[in-house]
Scaffold this motif. Structure first.
Motif, mmCIF file in Angstrom:
data_model
loop_
_atom_site.group_PDB
_atom_site.id
_atom_site.type_symbol
_atom_site.label_atom_id
_atom_site.label_comp_id
_atom_site.label_asym_id
_atom_site.label_seq_id
_atom_site.Cartn_x
_atom_site.Cartn_y
_atom_site.Cartn_z
ATOM 1 N N ASN A 26 0.807 -1.220 0.000
ATOM 2 C CA ASN A 26 0.000 0.000 0.000
ATOM 3 C C ASN A 26 0.841 1.272 0.000
ATOM 4 O OD1 ASN A 26 0.957 -0.305 2.596
ATOM 5 N ND2 ASN A 26 -0.934 0.375 3.577
ATOM 6 N N VAL A 27 2.146 1.152 -0.246
ATOM 7 C CA VAL A 27 3.039 2.312 -0.293
ATOM 8 C C VAL A 27 3.751 2.323 -1.643
ATOM 9 C CG1 VAL A 27 5.090 3.390 0.715
ATOM 10 C CG2 VAL A 27 3.406 2.314 2.199
ATOM 11 N N ARG A 28 3.740 3.461 -2.311
ATOM 12 C CA ARG A 28 4.452 3.621 -3.577
ATOM 13 C C ARG A 28 5.541 4.667 -3.361
ATOM 14 N NH1 ARG A 28 3.093 -0.703 -5.431
ATOM 15 N NH2 ARG A 28 1.223 -0.995 -6.629
ATOM 16 N N LEU A 29 6.766 4.297 -3.678
ATOM 17 C CA LEU A 29 7.886 5.220 -3.514
ATOM 18 C C LEU A 29 8.371 5.692 -4.877
ATOM 19 C CD1 LEU A 29 9.944 3.319 -0.795
ATOM 20 C CD2 LEU A 29 8.315 5.192 -0.449
ATOM 21 N N GLU A 30 8.832 6.952 -4.909
ATOM 22 C CA GLU A 30 9.433 7.528 -6.104
ATOM 23 C C GLU A 30 10.745 8.184 -5.691
ATOM 24 O OE1 GLU A 30 5.829 8.743 -8.966
ATOM 25 O OE2 GLU A 30 5.993 10.023 -7.205
ATOM 26 N N LYS A 73 12.073 5.222 -15.507
ATOM 27 C CA LYS A 73 13.364 5.861 -15.258
ATOM 28 C C LYS A 73 13.276 7.269 -15.844
ATOM 29 C CE LYS A 73 15.827 1.507 -15.666
ATOM 30 N NZ LYS A 73 16.815 0.745 -16.466
ATOM 31 N N VAL A 74 13.412 8.263 -14.990
ATOM 32 C CA VAL A 74 13.345 9.663 -15.412
ATOM 33 C C VAL A 74 14.563 10.393 -14.875
ATOM 34 C CG1 VAL A 74 10.812 9.675 -15.540
ATOM 35 C CG2 VAL A 74 11.923 10.338 -13.421
ATOM 36 N N GLU A 75 14.777 11.596 -15.336
ATOM 37 C CA GLU A 75 15.888 12.430 -14.875
ATOM 38 C C GLU A 75 17.235 11.799 -15.165
ATOM 39 O OE1 GLU A 75 15.454 13.185 -10.743
ATOM 40 O OE2 GLU A 75 13.499 14.087 -10.975
ATOM 41 N N ARG A 76 17.800 12.138 -16.276
ATOM 42 C CA ARG A 76 19.103 11.592 -16.649
ATOM 43 C C ARG A 76 20.173 11.909 -15.608
ATOM 44 N NH1 ARG A 76 17.574 14.157 -21.854
ATOM 45 N NH2 ARG A 76 16.455 12.541 -22.944
ATOM 46 N N GLY A 80 16.489 9.433 -11.654
ATOM 47 C CA GLY A 80 15.236 9.365 -10.909
ATOM 48 C C GLY A 80 14.360 8.201 -11.314
ATOM 49 N N ARG A 81 13.425 7.900 -10.434
ATOM 50 C CA ARG A 81 12.447 6.845 -10.650
ATOM 51 C C ARG A 81 11.083 7.395 -10.267
ATOM 52 N NH1 ARG A 81 16.479 5.235 -12.718
ATOM 53 N NH2 ARG A 81 17.478 3.218 -12.454
ATOM 54 N N TRP A 100 11.325 -1.180 -13.714
ATOM 55 C CA TRP A 100 11.557 0.197 -14.158
ATOM 56 C C TRP A 100 11.851 0.224 -15.648
ATOM 57 C CZ3 TRP A 100 10.209 3.386 -10.408
ATOM 58 C CH2 TRP A 100 10.274 2.923 -9.098
ATOM 59 N N SER A 101 11.049 0.970 -16.396
ATOM 60 C CA SER A 101 11.217 1.089 -17.846
ATOM 61 C C SER A 101 11.955 2.368 -18.209
ATOM 62 C CB SER A 101 9.846 1.136 -18.544
ATOM 63 O OG SER A 101 9.164 -0.078 -18.411
#
Length: 192
Positions: A26-30, A73-76, A80-81, A100-101
């Motif tokens: 029930n927890v989503r981390l970024e 996968k974001v932020e070169r 970041g994720r 992670w795509s």
């Protein structure tokens, strides 16, 4: 764990991925801008907006799919994720990707605001920059706070150069590579 300074992330991306893999269901981390963030659990109206958008995407672009909560996968720079509420990509996009795509192939990232204290910073500031840095051509923000839809386009140098904001009820043109118009009247049903 790496100590936090103004220019350094809280931890490495590998440490984050290990932490995220062990988080309760029930927890989503970024991991955005070098910081671990907790993504709030969605409510029924939030989920219904995503279902509505998924239906609209299928009607206009049946060869695509709106994948919900896909790890991206974001932020070169900081590796970041993020877990967008939706990513629009060709059907089959995440096959073989693991949790992670990479962003190539994603046409649009989608966020629907939540009613929490961090939504302004997260959905209106940090996420657009992360998605633009990853080269995602379109970011669609469905904002339940002010009943609006914002389309961010033309990513360049880690920022979207253009954005168009329309109220719920308007016809919202989402440009190529998505290439269709959303009739947003129905969104009025999902705000209280």
């Amino acid at each position: 764990m790496t100590p936090m300074t103004a220019d350094r992330p809280q931890m490495s991306v590998e440490e984050f991925e290990e932490l995220a893999s062990r988080a309760p269901e029930n927890v989503r981390l970024e991991f955005i801008n070098g910081k671990v963030q907790v993504k709030p659990v969605t409510d029924g109206d939030h989920d219904q907006i995503i279902a509505w958008l998924q239906r609209m995407c299928m009607q206009h672009r049946p060869e695509l799919w709106l994948y919900g909560e896909r790890g991206m996968k974001v932020e070169r720079y900081r590796k970041g994720r993020a877990r967008p509420d939706g990513v629009l990509a060709p059907f089959g996009f995440p096959k073989g990707h693991g949790e992670w795509s990479d962003a190539p192939g994603v046409l649009m990232a989608v966020e629907v605001t939540s009613f929490d204290a961090d939504t302004d910073r997260r959905d209106r500031i940090e996420k657009p920059d992360g998605y633009a840095a990853a080269g995602i051509p379109v970011y669609l923000l469905i904002d339940r706070d002010d009943c609006s839809v914002t389309v961010f386009t033309d990513p360049e140098d880690g920022r979207y150069r253009r954005q168009l904001k329309e109220p719920f009820g308007a016809s919202v043109k989402i440009p190529v590579p998505v290439g269709f118009t959303l009739e947003t009247e129905e969104l009025k049903e999902f705000v209280g």
